[in-house]
Design a protein around this motif. Structure first.
Motif, PDB file in Angstrom:
ATOM      1  N   ALA A   1     -88.127  52.993 -75.977  1.00  0.00           N
ATOM      2  CA  ALA A   1     -87.999  53.839 -77.163  1.00  0.00           C
ATOM      3  C   ALA A   1     -88.411  53.112 -78.438  1.00  0.00           C
ATOM      4  O   ALA A   1     -88.072  53.559 -79.528  1.00  0.00           O
ATOM      5  N   SER A   2     -89.119  51.984 -78.323  1.00  0.00           N
ATOM      6  CA  SER A   2     -89.555  51.252 -79.524  1.00  0.00           C
ATOM      7  C   SER A   2     -90.162  52.234 -80.527  1.00  0.00           C
ATOM      8  O   SER A   2     -90.894  53.141 -80.139  1.00  0.00           O
ATOM      9  N   PRO A   3     -89.821  52.080 -81.805  1.00  0.00           N
ATOM     10  CA  PRO A   3     -89.120  50.963 -82.456  1.00  0.00           C
ATOM     11  C   PRO A   3     -87.603  51.135 -82.560  1.00  0.00           C
ATOM     12  O   PRO A   3     -86.954  50.381 -83.288  1.00  0.00           O
ATOM     13  N   LEU A   4     -87.029  52.105 -81.836  1.00  0.00           N
ATOM     14  CA  LEU A   4     -85.578  52.320 -81.882  1.00  0.00           C
ATOM     15  C   LEU A   4     -84.850  51.076 -81.370  1.00  0.00           C
ATOM     16  O   LEU A   4     -85.203  50.533 -80.322  1.00  0.00           O
ATOM     17  N   ARG A   5     -83.811  50.662 -82.094  1.00  0.00           N
ATOM     18  CA  ARG A   5     -83.102  49.430 -81.757  1.00  0.00           C
ATOM     19  C   ARG A   5     -81.640  49.670 -81.389  1.00  0.00           C
ATOM     20  O   ARG A   5     -80.836  48.747 -81.354  1.00  0.00           O
ATOM     21  N   GLY A   6     -81.313  50.903 -81.104  1.00  0.00           N
ATOM     22  CA  GLY A   6     -79.942  51.216 -80.717  1.00  0.00           C
ATOM     23  C   GLY A   6     -79.765  52.715 -80.624  1.00  0.00           C
ATOM     24  O   GLY A   6     -80.722  53.488 -80.772  1.00  0.00           O
TER      25      GLY A   6
ATOM     26  N   SER B   1     -63.486  49.400 -87.792  1.00  0.00           N
ATOM     27  CA  SER B   1     -64.338  48.341 -87.268  1.00  0.00           C
ATOM     28  C   SER B   1     -65.810  48.704 -87.427  1.00  0.00           C
ATOM     29  O   SER B   1     -66.199  49.864 -87.250  1.00  0.00           O
ATOM     30  N   SER B   2     -66.626  47.720 -87.754  1.00  0.00           N
ATOM     31  CA  SER B   2     -68.063  47.959 -87.891  1.00  0.00           C
ATOM     32  C   SER B   2     -68.832  47.628 -86.619  1.00  0.00           C
ATOM     33  O   SER B   2     -70.037  47.852 -86.543  1.00  0.00           O
ATOM     34  N   GLU B   3     -68.124  47.082 -85.622  1.00  0.00           N
ATOM     35  CA  GLU B   3     -68.745  46.773 -84.330  1.00  0.00           C
ATOM     36  C   GLU B   3     -67.854  47.286 -83.208  1.00  0.00           C
ATOM     37  O   GLU B   3     -66.631  47.317 -83.336  1.00  0.00           O
ATOM     38  N   VAL B   4     -68.486  47.693 -82.106  1.00  0.00           N
ATOM     39  CA  VAL B   4     -67.738  48.078 -80.913  1.00  0.00           C
ATOM     40  C   VAL B   4     -68.399  47.440 -79.701  1.00  0.00           C
ATOM     41  O   VAL B   4     -69.596  47.123 -79.713  1.00  0.00           O
TER      42      VAL B   4
ATOM     43  N   VAL C   1     -70.995  45.620 -71.221  1.00  0.00           N
ATOM     44  CA  VAL C   1     -72.434  45.879 -71.190  1.00  0.00           C
ATOM     45  C   VAL C   1     -73.123  45.377 -72.446  1.00  0.00           C
ATOM     46  O   VAL C   1     -74.203  44.796 -72.387  1.00  0.00           O
ATOM     47  N   GLY C   2     -72.496  45.595 -73.604  1.00  0.00           N
ATOM     48  CA  GLY C   2     -73.168  45.210 -74.843  1.00  0.00           C
ATOM     49  C   GLY C   2     -72.307  45.418 -76.059  1.00  0.00           C
ATOM     50  O   GLY C   2     -71.113  45.738 -75.967  1.00  0.00           O
ATOM     51  N   ILE C   3     -72.918  45.224 -77.211  1.00  0.00           N
ATOM     52  CA  ILE C   3     -72.255  45.377 -78.509  1.00  0.00           C
ATOM     53  C   ILE C   3     -73.100  46.310 -79.364  1.00  0.00           C
ATOM     54  O   ILE C   3     -74.336  46.224 -79.374  1.00  0.00           O
ATOM     55  N   LEU C   4     -72.436  47.209 -80.067  1.00  0.00           N
ATOM     56  CA  LEU C   4     -73.094  48.091 -81.029  1.00  0.00           C
ATOM     57  C   LEU C   4     -72.634  47.658 -82.417  1.00  0.00           C
ATOM     58  O   LEU C   4     -71.437  47.670 -82.714  1.00  0.00           O
ATOM     59  N   ARG C   5     -73.585  47.282 -83.269  1.00  0.00           N
ATOM     60  CA  ARG C   5     -73.253  46.697 -84.569  1.00  0.00           C
ATOM     61  C   ARG C   5     -73.619  47.642 -85.721  1.00  0.00           C
ATOM     62  O   ARG C   5     -74.478  48.500 -85.593  1.00  0.00           O
ATOM     63  N   SER C   6     -72.947  47.412 -86.859  1.00  0.00           N
ATOM     64  CA  SER C   6     -73.180  48.208 -88.074  1.00  0.00           C
ATOM     65  C   SER C   6     -73.153  49.695 -87.726  1.00  0.00           C
ATOM     66  O   SER C   6     -74.072  50.452 -88.038  1.00  0.00           O
ATOM     67  N   ILE C   7     -72.066  50.106 -87.105  1.00  0.00           N
ATOM     68  CA  ILE C   7     -71.994  51.452 -86.533  1.00  0.00           C
ATOM     69  C   ILE C   7     -71.864  52.527 -87.609  1.00  0.00           C
ATOM     70  O   ILE C   7     -71.406  52.279 -88.726  1.00  0.00           O
ATOM     71  N   GLU C   8     -72.283  53.702 -87.225  1.00  0.00           N
ATOM     72  CA  GLU C   8     -72.095  54.901 -88.030  1.00  0.00           C
ATOM     73  C   GLU C   8     -71.604  56.007 -87.113  1.00  0.00           C
ATOM     74  O   GLU C   8     -72.174  56.226 -86.038  1.00  0.00           O
ATOM     75  N   ILE C   9     -70.529  56.688 -87.496  1.00  0.00           N
ATOM     76  CA  ILE C   9     -69.975  57.786 -86.702  1.00  0.00           C
ATOM     77  C   ILE C   9     -70.187  59.083 -87.471  1.00  0.00           C
ATOM     78  O   ILE C   9     -69.874  59.170 -88.662  1.00  0.00           O
ATOM     79  N   TYR C  10     -70.714  60.075 -86.805  1.00  0.00           N
ATOM     80  CA  TYR C  10     -70.993  61.348 -87.461  1.00  0.00           C
ATOM     81  C   TYR C  10     -70.765  62.502 -86.479  1.00  0.00           C
ATOM     82  O   TYR C  10     -70.618  62.303 -85.276  1.00  0.00           O
TER      83      TYR C  10
ATOM     84  N   TRP D   1     -68.115  63.644 -81.557  1.00  0.00           N
ATOM     85  CA  TRP D   1     -68.662  62.676 -82.499  1.00  0.00           C
ATOM     86  C   TRP D   1     -69.793  61.907 -81.830  1.00  0.00           C
ATOM     87  O   TRP D   1     -69.798  61.709 -80.614  1.00  0.00           O
ATOM     88  N   LEU D   2     -70.746  61.462 -82.653  1.00  0.00           N
ATOM     89  CA  LEU D   2     -71.804  60.583 -82.186  1.00  0.00           C
ATOM     90  C   LEU D   2     -71.677  59.249 -82.908  1.00  0.00           C
ATOM     91  O   LEU D   2     -71.356  59.207 -84.095  1.00  0.00           O
ATOM     92  N   ILE D   3     -71.922  58.172 -82.167  1.00  0.00           N
ATOM     93  CA  ILE D   3     -71.833  56.833 -82.752  1.00  0.00           C
ATOM     94  C   ILE D   3     -73.183  56.143 -82.596  1.00  0.00           C
ATOM     95  O   ILE D   3     -73.741  56.073 -81.494  1.00  0.00           O
ATOM     96  N   GLY D   4     -73.731  55.673 -83.710  1.00  0.00           N
ATOM     97  CA  GLY D   4     -74.999  54.974 -83.693  1.00  0.00           C
ATOM     98  C   GLY D   4     -74.861  53.563 -84.223  1.00  0.00           C
ATOM     99  O   GLY D   4     -73.873  53.236 -84.890  1.00  0.00           O
ATOM    100  N   GLY D   5     -75.834  52.735 -83.945  1.00  0.00           N
ATOM    101  CA  GLY D   5     -75.811  51.357 -84.429  1.00  0.00           C
ATOM    102  C   GLY D   5     -76.829  50.501 -83.722  1.00  0.00           C
ATOM    103  O   GLY D   5     -77.548  50.962 -82.824  1.00  0.00           O
ATOM    104  N   ASP D   6     -76.904  49.241 -84.129  1.00  0.00           N
ATOM    105  CA  ASP D   6     -77.841  48.290 -83.529  1.00  0.00           C
ATOM    106  C   ASP D   6     -77.260  47.749 -82.227  1.00  0.00           C
ATOM    107  O   ASP D   6     -76.118  47.285 -82.189  1.00  0.00           O
ATOM    108  N   LEU D   7     -78.069  47.771 -81.187  1.00  0.00           N
ATOM    109  CA  LEU D   7     -77.602  47.441 -79.845  1.00  0.00           C
ATOM    110  C   LEU D   7     -77.951  46.014 -79.452  1.00  0.00           C
ATOM    111  O   LEU D   7     -79.065  45.542 -79.703  1.00  0.00           O
ATOM    112  N   GLU D   8     -77.000  45.335 -78.848  1.00  0.00           N
ATOM    113  CA  GLU D   8     -77.240  44.064 -78.160  1.00  0.00           C
ATOM    114  C   GLU D   8     -76.730  44.228 -76.736  1.00  0.00           C
ATOM    115  O   GLU D   8     -75.579  44.617 -76.536  1.00  0.00           O
TER     116      GLU D   8
END
Length: 495
Positions: A131-136, A181-184, A194-203, A235-242
């Motif tokens: 899905a580049s350039p999507l990063r999370g 929290s800003s990370e989950v 599995v991973g970390i989602l950073r700088s999250i936004e919930i909408y 709710w949907l949660i978005g953020g940068d994925l590691e």
């Protein structure tokens, strides 16, 4: 040096003839005397792809630039970078092994979001750069662009295609547990980190809007909606994925799951000068093979020296009556073993995306993802990603709209679209052949439903429909399915 090709494809619907007109004055910038000799063979070849006559697109520029810059008489090295990934850089979100221990410790201390099996498939897709350039998982602005425009606008003003929202849903309880929290941490279906989602936004997750705009209907019975969206949180949660380590399924098929980066390296190893991708979620019959082999022949006629086929079956969620992935992969391997497709010029790999069955909206996603894998040609079939209407006896989408949409879709201009030529069983020649309307009564169309009926009943299809080894794989599968159904019936009756 750069090369720009303006292609105007004009179709005469009355005669079904088509021709290609090139603006020769815009083909090359620089010294026109240095043009590669076989370029003109390409220019005067019959077009094998249909494109919107209103859209200018850049095609083969890296290939030709390499040819022009090579010393006279030398053989240029063609790289899989003949088409760039969206955004210019292939995304890779898997944490380096040296950092994993520390990331795991951090993840253990964060609020947890539990993933479903299909959520994990999306993590796989995002992490490898499909899905580049999507990063999370998408934040709200990305979600709205995808939902309403089928694309994302980059910071430099350019547009990349992104027709399907790639989102993660959570419910009220999980949202409350996340708090401020800003990370989950993301936890898999088996409770593994599995991973970390950073700088999250919930909408807010407006399901009806999402369904209506993705599928064009809110009719009950849409497979992905029933499986994923209806029961999802509000709710949907978005953020940068590691991602802590590469996603593996341990199902005996992981060696087929080549990432975009691995595929590009394999195209380079085989010295591909063109890559044409074909997606399917059904067994390969000889009509499919005819199309793929004919496509390679036509690319060779256009001057390419080593076109490579990416046979790329969908490997994520599919509806219940589709043939399972492991059976399809076994059948595909028989097609290569029986020589129906050439193993030297074919790469079989699994595309890990879940299936939406969202027709012209979804086929854009399928094409866009193959750009990131390095393919510069994409074969599009009749009613791609389509299905029957869930409550009415008709197709949910116009069968021709998929290929038309691909020719106009924002962000897909650099991809060459290869329209599917209709193949059917020629009862005179006793083989699969391209349909000839002048003798339509001589052709037999064998649908997927009819093929499954043959296999279930043990009846063989006409000779030449499918290679014998591949057909036996299907017969064996349906025999096991019938045996399983027979064993389950007494239990149901006794209950």
């Amino acid at each position: 040096m750069s090369l720009t090709i303006k292609l105007l494809h004009i179709t005469n619907t009355a005669s079904s003839s088509s021709y290609t007109h090139f603006h020769h004055d815009t083909l090359l910038k620089g010294n026109t005397k240095t043009r590669a000799p076989h370029l003109f063979k390409f220019l005067h070849s019959k077009s094998i792809y249909h494109n919107n006559p209103l859209i200018q697109f850049v095609s083969f520029h890296k290939k030709m630039a390499t040819l022009h810059s090579s010393p006279k008489g030398s053989v240029p090295m063609i790289k899989s970078s003949l088409i760039e990934p969206d955004g210019g850089t292939l995304v890779d979100l898997v944490v380096p092994e040296s950092q994993r221990a520390g990331k795991v410790l951090e993840a253990e201390s964060l609020p947890k979001v539990k993933l479903t099996k299909i959520d994990l498939e999306w993590v796989h897709v995002i992490s490898e750069g499909w899905a580049s350039p999507l990063r999370g998982f998408m934040r709200e602005d990305e979600y709205l662009q995808s939902l309403h425009f089928n694309s994302l606008r980059m910071k430099d003003g350019s547009v990349v295609n992104m027709s399907l929202p790639i989102v993660l849903a959570i419910d009220d309880v999980v949202k409350a547990n996340i708090g401020g929290s800003s990370e989950v941490a993301l936890v898999g279906p088996n409770d593994d980190l599995v991973g970390i989602l950073r700088s999250i936004e919930i909408y807010k997750h407006n399901k009806e809007e999402r369904i209506a705009r993705t599928w064009g209907t809110t009719a009950p019975g849409l497979p992905y909606v029933e499986e994923v969206i209806s029961s999802a949180g509000n709710w949907l949660i978005g953020g940068d994925l590691e991602v802590l380590e590469p996603i593996k399924y341990n199902d005996g098929l992981d060696h087929y799951r080549l990432s975009p980066q691995q595929l590009r390296k394999e195209f380079d190893r085989r010295q591909a000068d063109a890559v044409f991708a074909f997606q399917l979620r059904n067994p390969v019959h000889n009509g499919h093979a005819l199309l793929m082999n004919d496509t390679r022949r036509r690319l060779l006629e256009m001057g390419f020296k080593n076109p490579i086929l990416l046979l790329h079956p969908l490997g994520g969620f599919t509806k219940a009556d589709d043939v399972p992935l492991d059976v399809r992969m076994e059948q595909h391997s028989k097609v290569l073993e029986d020589g129906v497709l050439d193993p030297e010029t074919t790469i079989v790999s699994i595309f890990p995306s879940p299936m939406h069955y969202a027709g012209p909206t979804e086929v854009q996603w399928h094409a866009k993802a193959r750009i990131n894998a390095g393919a510069n040609f994409y074969i599009v079939g009749r009613d791609p990603a389509g299905m029957g209407h869930p409550t009415e006896k008709r197709d949910l989408y116009d069968p021709d709209h998929g290929k038309k949409v691909l020719s106009m879709a924002p962000g897909l201009e650099k991809l060459n679209i290869l329209p599917f030529r209709v193949a059917a069983y020629d009862t005179i020649e006793k083989r699969m052949a391209f349909f000839d309307p002048s003798r339509a009564s001589n052709f037999l169309f064998i649908s997927g439903t009819k093929m499954r009926a043959y296999a279930r009943s043990g009846e063989n299809p006409p000779d030449g429909f499918m290679c014998p080894g591949g057909w036996q794989v299907l017969v064996k599968y349906y025999e096991s399915l019938q045996a399983q159904e027979a064993n389950e019936k007494p239990a149901v009756l006794s209950a």
